[in-house]
Scaffold this motif. Sequence first.
Motif, mmCIF file in Angstrom:
data_model
loop_
_atom_site.group_PDB
_atom_site.id
_atom_site.type_symbol
_atom_site.label_atom_id
_atom_site.label_comp_id
_atom_site.label_asym_id
_atom_site.label_seq_id
_atom_site.Cartn_x
_atom_site.Cartn_y
_atom_site.Cartn_z
ATOM 1 N N ALA A 6 -14.398 -26.507 -13.320
ATOM 2 C CA ALA A 6 -14.372 -25.047 -13.505
ATOM 3 C C ALA A 6 -13.148 -24.438 -12.824
ATOM 4 O O ALA A 6 -12.503 -23.535 -13.368
ATOM 5 C CB ALA A 6 -15.655 -24.424 -12.958
ATOM 6 N N GLN A 7 -12.817 -24.931 -11.631
ATOM 7 C CA GLN A 7 -11.641 -24.432 -10.923
ATOM 8 C C GLN A 7 -10.366 -24.800 -11.686
ATOM 9 O O GLN A 7 -9.450 -23.985 -11.812
ATOM 10 C CB GLN A 7 -11.592 -24.998 -9.508
ATOM 11 C CG GLN A 7 -12.670 -24.439 -8.604
ATOM 12 C CD GLN A 7 -12.725 -25.164 -7.279
ATOM 13 O OE1 GLN A 7 -12.646 -26.397 -7.215
ATOM 14 N NE2 GLN A 7 -12.872 -24.391 -6.205
ATOM 15 N N LYS A 8 -10.310 -26.023 -12.190
ATOM 16 C CA LYS A 8 -9.142 -26.442 -12.966
ATOM 17 C C LYS A 8 -8.997 -25.583 -14.216
ATOM 18 O O LYS A 8 -7.894 -25.215 -14.606
ATOM 19 C CB LYS A 8 -9.245 -27.917 -13.344
ATOM 20 C CG LYS A 8 -8.991 -28.855 -12.199
ATOM 21 C CD LYS A 8 -9.045 -30.284 -12.670
ATOM 22 C CE LYS A 8 -8.791 -31.252 -11.528
ATOM 23 N NZ LYS A 8 -8.820 -32.651 -11.980
ATOM 24 N N LYS A 9 -10.119 -25.266 -14.839
ATOM 25 C CA LYS A 9 -10.078 -24.445 -16.042
ATOM 26 C C LYS A 9 -9.489 -23.068 -15.737
ATOM 27 O O LYS A 9 -8.689 -22.532 -16.505
ATOM 28 C CB LYS A 9 -11.476 -24.306 -16.627
ATOM 29 C CG LYS A 9 -11.510 -23.600 -17.947
ATOM 30 C CD LYS A 9 -12.905 -23.592 -18.522
ATOM 31 C CE LYS A 9 -12.922 -22.886 -19.857
ATOM 32 N NZ LYS A 9 -14.243 -22.899 -20.471
ATOM 33 N N ARG A 10 -9.862 -22.491 -14.587
ATOM 34 C CA ARG A 10 -9.303 -21.188 -14.205
ATOM 35 C C ARG A 10 -7.804 -21.284 -13.953
ATOM 36 O O ARG A 10 -7.060 -20.340 -14.207
ATOM 37 C CB ARG A 10 -10.021 -20.649 -12.971
ATOM 38 C CG ARG A 10 -11.377 -20.065 -13.276
ATOM 39 C CD ARG A 10 -11.890 -19.223 -12.138
ATOM 40 N NE ARG A 10 -12.023 -19.947 -10.900
ATOM 41 C CZ ARG A 10 -13.165 -20.451 -10.431
ATOM 42 N NH1 ARG A 10 -14.269 -20.312 -11.112
ATOM 43 N NH2 ARG A 10 -13.199 -21.079 -9.281
ATOM 44 N N LEU A 11 -7.357 -22.421 -13.434
ATOM 45 C CA LEU A 11 -5.933 -22.586 -13.140
ATOM 46 C C LEU A 11 -5.107 -22.901 -14.377
ATOM 47 O O LEU A 11 -3.878 -22.885 -14.323
ATOM 48 C CB LEU A 11 -5.735 -23.686 -12.093
ATOM 49 C CG LEU A 11 -6.173 -23.323 -10.683
ATOM 50 C CD1 LEU A 11 -6.085 -24.539 -9.770
ATOM 51 C CD2 LEU A 11 -5.353 -22.177 -10.121
#
Length: 98
Positions: A6-11
């Motif tokens: 999820a964090q990677k997706k935001r980045l």
Amino acid sequence: MELSEAQKKRLRRAHDLHPIVMIGQHGLKPTVLEEISSALDHHQLIKIKLSVGDRELRDDMVEQLTQYSQSQLIQRVGNIAVLYRRNPDKPDILKESV
């Protein structure tokens, strides 16, 4: 620190970024590695263009880059890689991207 998916997706907002570093036929020189580390200190999230060899060579270079710079690969599409490294002295862009 390992990032969740999820964090990677935001980045992945790096799609709008322009490559800060371009690696060409001369490959990974110490000056290029230093520039990448400096860019990560300043921006935290950078896009790199790898205009070298085949897919296997680019994969090896990305692995070397992440190990040297102690960064994480967020995304790699073709000859473009996006790297992230948190700078504790700057606002957390991961929290800003929500």
